[in-house]
Design a protein around this motif. Structure first.
Motif, PDB file in Angstrom:
ATOM      1  N   LYS A 140     -30.759  -7.297  15.529  1.00 52.79           N
ATOM      2  CA  LYS A 140     -30.964  -8.545  16.274  1.00 52.79           C
ATOM      3  C   LYS A 140     -31.210  -8.253  17.751  1.00 52.79           C
ATOM      4  O   LYS A 140     -32.081  -8.855  18.381  1.00 52.79           O
ATOM      5  CB  LYS A 140     -29.746  -9.453  16.121  1.00 52.79           C
ATOM      6  CG  LYS A 140     -29.632 -10.074  14.755  1.00 52.79           C
ATOM      7  CD  LYS A 140     -28.390 -10.931  14.634  1.00 52.79           C
ATOM      8  CE  LYS A 140     -28.288 -11.537  13.244  1.00 52.79           C
ATOM      9  NZ  LYS A 140     -27.029 -12.276  13.062  1.00 52.79           N
ATOM     10  N   GLU A 141     -30.450  -7.316  18.312  1.00 50.44           N
ATOM     11  CA  GLU A 141     -30.616  -6.952  19.724  1.00 50.44           C
ATOM     12  C   GLU A 141     -31.996  -6.336  19.973  1.00 50.44           C
ATOM     13  O   GLU A 141     -32.673  -6.672  20.945  1.00 50.44           O
ATOM     14  CB  GLU A 141     -29.520  -5.967  20.124  1.00 50.44           C
ATOM     15  CG  GLU A 141     -29.609  -5.513  21.565  1.00 50.44           C
ATOM     16  CD  GLU A 141     -28.553  -4.463  21.912  1.00 50.44           C
ATOM     17  OE1 GLU A 141     -28.873  -3.583  22.728  1.00 50.44           O
ATOM     18  OE2 GLU A 141     -27.435  -4.527  21.361  1.00 50.44           O
ATOM     19  N   GLN A 142     -32.427  -5.439  19.088  1.00 51.76           N
ATOM     20  CA  GLN A 142     -33.739  -4.814  19.242  1.00 51.76           C
ATOM     21  C   GLN A 142     -34.852  -5.853  19.103  1.00 51.76           C
ATOM     22  O   GLN A 142     -35.828  -5.823  19.854  1.00 51.76           O
ATOM     23  CB  GLN A 142     -33.919  -3.702  18.206  1.00 51.76           C
ATOM     24  CG  GLN A 142     -33.031  -2.502  18.445  1.00 51.76           C
ATOM     25  CD  GLN A 142     -33.011  -1.548  17.270  1.00 51.76           C
ATOM     26  OE1 GLN A 142     -33.166  -1.944  16.104  1.00 51.76           O
ATOM     27  NE2 GLN A 142     -32.819  -0.268  17.561  1.00 51.76           N
ATOM     28  N   LEU A 143     -34.696  -6.771  18.152  1.00 55.64           N
ATOM     29  CA  LEU A 143     -35.711  -7.805  17.966  1.00 55.64           C
ATOM     30  C   LEU A 143     -35.829  -8.673  19.215  1.00 55.64           C
ATOM     31  O   LEU A 143     -36.935  -9.008  19.640  1.00 55.64           O
ATOM     32  CB  LEU A 143     -35.380  -8.662  16.742  1.00 55.64           C
ATOM     33  CG  LEU A 143     -36.398  -9.752  16.416  1.00 55.64           C
ATOM     34  CD1 LEU A 143     -37.787  -9.170  16.170  1.00 55.64           C
ATOM     35  CD2 LEU A 143     -35.930 -10.567  15.218  1.00 55.64           C
ATOM     36  N   ALA A 144     -34.703  -9.006  19.826  1.00 56.54           N
ATOM     37  CA  ALA A 144     -34.734  -9.802  21.063  1.00 56.54           C
ATOM     38  C   ALA A 144     -35.522  -9.077  22.154  1.00 56.54           C
ATOM     39  O   ALA A 144     -36.242  -9.713  22.936  1.00 56.54           O
ATOM     40  CB  ALA A 144     -33.313 -10.100  21.533  1.00 56.54           C
ATOM     41  N   ARG A 145     -35.416  -7.752  22.201  1.00 58.15           N
ATOM     42  CA  ARG A 145     -36.168  -6.975  23.203  1.00 58.15           C
ATOM     43  C   ARG A 145     -37.651  -6.874  22.841  1.00 58.15           C
ATOM     44  O   ARG A 145     -38.507  -6.748  23.718  1.00 58.15           O
ATOM     45  CB  ARG A 145     -35.554  -5.583  23.351  1.00 58.15           C
ATOM     46  CG  ARG A 145     -34.140  -5.666  23.956  1.00 58.15           C
ATOM     47  CD  ARG A 145     -33.523  -4.326  24.208  1.00 58.15           C
ATOM     48  NE  ARG A 145     -34.277  -3.634  25.245  1.00 58.15           N
ATOM     49  CZ  ARG A 145     -34.408  -2.311  25.301  1.00 58.15           C
ATOM     50  NH1 ARG A 145     -33.832  -1.546  24.408  1.00 58.15           N
ATOM     51  NH2 ARG A 145     -35.097  -1.755  26.272  1.00 58.15           N
ATOM     52  N   LEU A 146     -37.968  -6.916  21.547  1.00 58.54           N
ATOM     53  CA  LEU A 146     -39.361  -6.834  21.092  1.00 58.54           C
ATOM     54  C   LEU A 146     -40.122  -8.141  21.288  1.00 58.54           C
ATOM     55  O   LEU A 146     -41.322  -8.123  21.572  1.00 58.54           O
ATOM     56  CB  LEU A 146     -39.409  -6.488  19.601  1.00 58.54           C
ATOM     57  CG  LEU A 146     -39.201  -5.046  19.181  1.00 58.54           C
ATOM     58  CD1 LEU A 146     -39.112  -4.949  17.665  1.00 58.54           C
ATOM     59  CD2 LEU A 146     -40.317  -4.158  19.714  1.00 58.54           C
ATOM     60  N   LEU A 147     -39.452  -9.255  21.118  1.00 59.11           N
ATOM     61  CA  LEU A 147     -40.134 -10.553  21.094  1.00 59.11           C
ATOM     62  C   LEU A 147     -41.062 -10.801  22.285  1.00 59.11           C
ATOM     63  O   LEU A 147     -42.164 -11.334  22.092  1.00 59.11           O
ATOM     64  CB  LEU A 147     -39.123 -11.688  20.938  1.00 59.11           C
ATOM     65  CG  LEU A 147     -38.507 -11.799  19.541  1.00 59.11           C
ATOM     66  CD1 LEU A 147     -37.436 -12.891  19.519  1.00 59.11           C
ATOM     67  CD2 LEU A 147     -39.561 -12.043  18.476  1.00 59.11           C
ATOM     68  N   PRO A 148     -40.696 -10.430  23.527  1.00 60.09           N
ATOM     69  CA  PRO A 148     -41.627 -10.669  24.638  1.00 60.09           C
ATOM     70  C   PRO A 148     -42.935  -9.871  24.525  1.00 60.09           C
ATOM     71  O   PRO A 148     -43.925 -10.234  25.160  1.00 60.09           O
ATOM     72  CB  PRO A 148     -40.835 -10.218  25.877  1.00 60.09           C
ATOM     73  CG  PRO A 148     -39.402 -10.287  25.472  1.00 60.09           C
ATOM     74  CD  PRO A 148     -39.383  -9.959  24.002  1.00 60.09           C
ATOM     75  N   LEU A 149     -42.944  -8.821  23.731  1.00 59.75           N
ATOM     76  CA  LEU A 149     -44.151  -8.004  23.572  1.00 59.75           C
ATOM     77  C   LEU A 149     -45.032  -8.463  22.413  1.00 59.75           C
ATOM     78  O   LEU A 149     -46.152  -7.981  22.261  1.00 59.75           O
ATOM     79  CB  LEU A 149     -43.763  -6.539  23.341  1.00 59.75           C
ATOM     80  CG  LEU A 149     -42.908  -5.885  24.418  1.00 59.75           C
ATOM     81  CD1 LEU A 149     -42.460  -4.514  23.978  1.00 59.75           C
ATOM     82  CD2 LEU A 149     -43.668  -5.819  25.736  1.00 59.75           C
ATOM     83  N   LEU A 150     -44.515  -9.381  21.595  1.00 62.73           N
ATOM     84  CA  LEU A 150     -45.198  -9.792  20.375  1.00 62.73           C
ATOM     85  C   LEU A 150     -45.829 -11.166  20.518  1.00 62.73           C
ATOM     86  O   LEU A 150     -45.363 -11.987  21.304  1.00 62.73           O
ATOM     87  CB  LEU A 150     -44.196  -9.826  19.212  1.00 62.73           C
ATOM     88  CG  LEU A 150     -43.484  -8.526  18.884  1.00 62.73           C
ATOM     89  CD1 LEU A 150     -42.401  -8.764  17.832  1.00 62.73           C
ATOM     90  CD2 LEU A 150     -44.471  -7.470  18.421  1.00 62.73           C
ATOM     91  N   PRO A 151     -46.870 -11.431  19.713  1.00 65.53           N
ATOM     92  CA  PRO A 151     -47.404 -12.797  19.678  1.00 65.53           C
ATOM     93  C   PRO A 151     -46.389 -13.715  18.989  1.00 65.53           C
ATOM     94  O   PRO A 151     -45.416 -13.227  18.412  1.00 65.53           O
ATOM     95  CB  PRO A 151     -48.690 -12.652  18.852  1.00 65.53           C
ATOM     96  CG  PRO A 151     -48.472 -11.455  18.005  1.00 65.53           C
ATOM     97  CD  PRO A 151     -47.582 -10.528  18.808  1.00 65.53           C
ATOM     98  N   PRO A 152     -46.621 -15.018  19.016  1.00 67.28           N
ATOM     99  CA  PRO A 152     -45.705 -15.933  18.318  1.00 67.28           C
ATOM    100  C   PRO A 152     -45.567 -15.557  16.843  1.00 67.28           C
ATOM    101  O   PRO A 152     -46.540 -15.161  16.196  1.00 67.28           O
ATOM    102  CB  PRO A 152     -46.369 -17.306  18.472  1.00 67.28           C
ATOM    103  CG  PRO A 152     -47.249 -17.161  19.669  1.00 67.28           C
ATOM    104  CD  PRO A 152     -47.704 -15.726  19.681  1.00 67.28           C
ATOM    105  N   TRP A 153     -44.341 -15.673  16.352  1.00 63.77           N
ATOM    106  CA  TRP A 153     -44.048 -15.303  14.968  1.00 63.77           C
ATOM    107  C   TRP A 153     -44.605 -16.343  14.013  1.00 63.77           C
ATOM    108  O   TRP A 153     -44.384 -17.534  14.212  1.00 63.77           O
ATOM    109  CB  TRP A 153     -42.538 -15.227  14.766  1.00 63.77           C
ATOM    110  CG  TRP A 153     -42.190 -14.254  13.702  1.00 63.77           C
ATOM    111  CD1 TRP A 153     -42.253 -14.439  12.357  1.00 63.77           C
ATOM    112  CD2 TRP A 153     -41.748 -12.923  13.901  1.00 63.77           C
ATOM    113  NE1 TRP A 153     -41.864 -13.305  11.696  1.00 63.77           N
ATOM    114  CE2 TRP A 153     -41.544 -12.359  12.624  1.00 63.77           C
ATOM    115  CE3 TRP A 153     -41.488 -12.156  15.034  1.00 63.77           C
ATOM    116  CZ2 TRP A 153     -41.091 -11.061  12.457  1.00 63.77           C
ATOM    117  CZ3 TRP A 153     -41.045 -10.875  14.858  1.00 63.77           C
ATOM    118  CH2 TRP A 153     -40.855 -10.327  13.584  1.00 63.77           C
TER     119      TRP A 153
END
Length: 163
Positions: A140-153
């Motif tokens: 969950k922590e890693q995903l939170a850090r990834l989200l700003p680099l990704l397009p909308p899910w």
């Protein structure tokens, strides 16, 4: 200690799971759908992780390999759409494969592994144990850090097709 690297993949729980990470090496000859296309199933290895996969879980596609056909990194986002199941074998001597149904949308532009490292994301399991099997995972922590680099899910399941 396991594997050549002397590292062992650690046991995870659903409480810490942010997303499953499914890997594909383009050198294997597997062709991804075109950008915007959807993969509907993915082979996974039998084990406790595949047993943990559940409908609604987030899924990330990681392209691995030497970078000649595609840049290594994140190339798809999606969702598990049903339970893991056995796919019947076409060869009587080959074991049945485990397959997870997904709605995995291929991105038009991936997020290269180098861009993740530049953003300080260096501890994903796929970065530490690149030869691990499917599924890998993201906390969950890693995903939170990834989200700003990704397009909308993509958060919807595909509507049924009409005949």
């Amino acid at each position: 200690m396991g594997g050549r690297t002397g590292r062992v993949a650690r046991r995870i729980s659903r409480d810490e799971l942010g997303a499953w990470l499914l890997k594909r090496n383009p050198a294997t000859g597997f062709e991804l759908p075109r950008a915007g296309g959807v993969a509907e199933s993915w082979c996974v290895v039998p084990g406790y992780r595949s047993e943990l996969m559940a409908r609604g879980d987030k899924v990330i596609l990681w392209v691995s390999g030497d970078g000649r056909r595609m840049v290594r990194g994140i190339w798809g986002l999606g969702t598990v759409t049903g339970p893991v199941d056995r796919e019947p074998s076409v060869d009587d001597h080959a074991p049945a494969k485990l397959v997870v149904p997904v709605e995995l949308v291929v991105l038009g532009q991936g997020v290269p592994a180098g861009e993740l490292v530049a953003a300080g994301i260096t501890q994903l399991e796929v970065q530490r144990l690149p030869q691990g099997s499917n599924p890998s995972w993201v906390s969950k922590e890693q995903l939170a850090r990834l989200l700003p680099l990704l397009p909308p899910w993509p958060d919807r399941e595909r509507p049924p097709t009409s005949s």
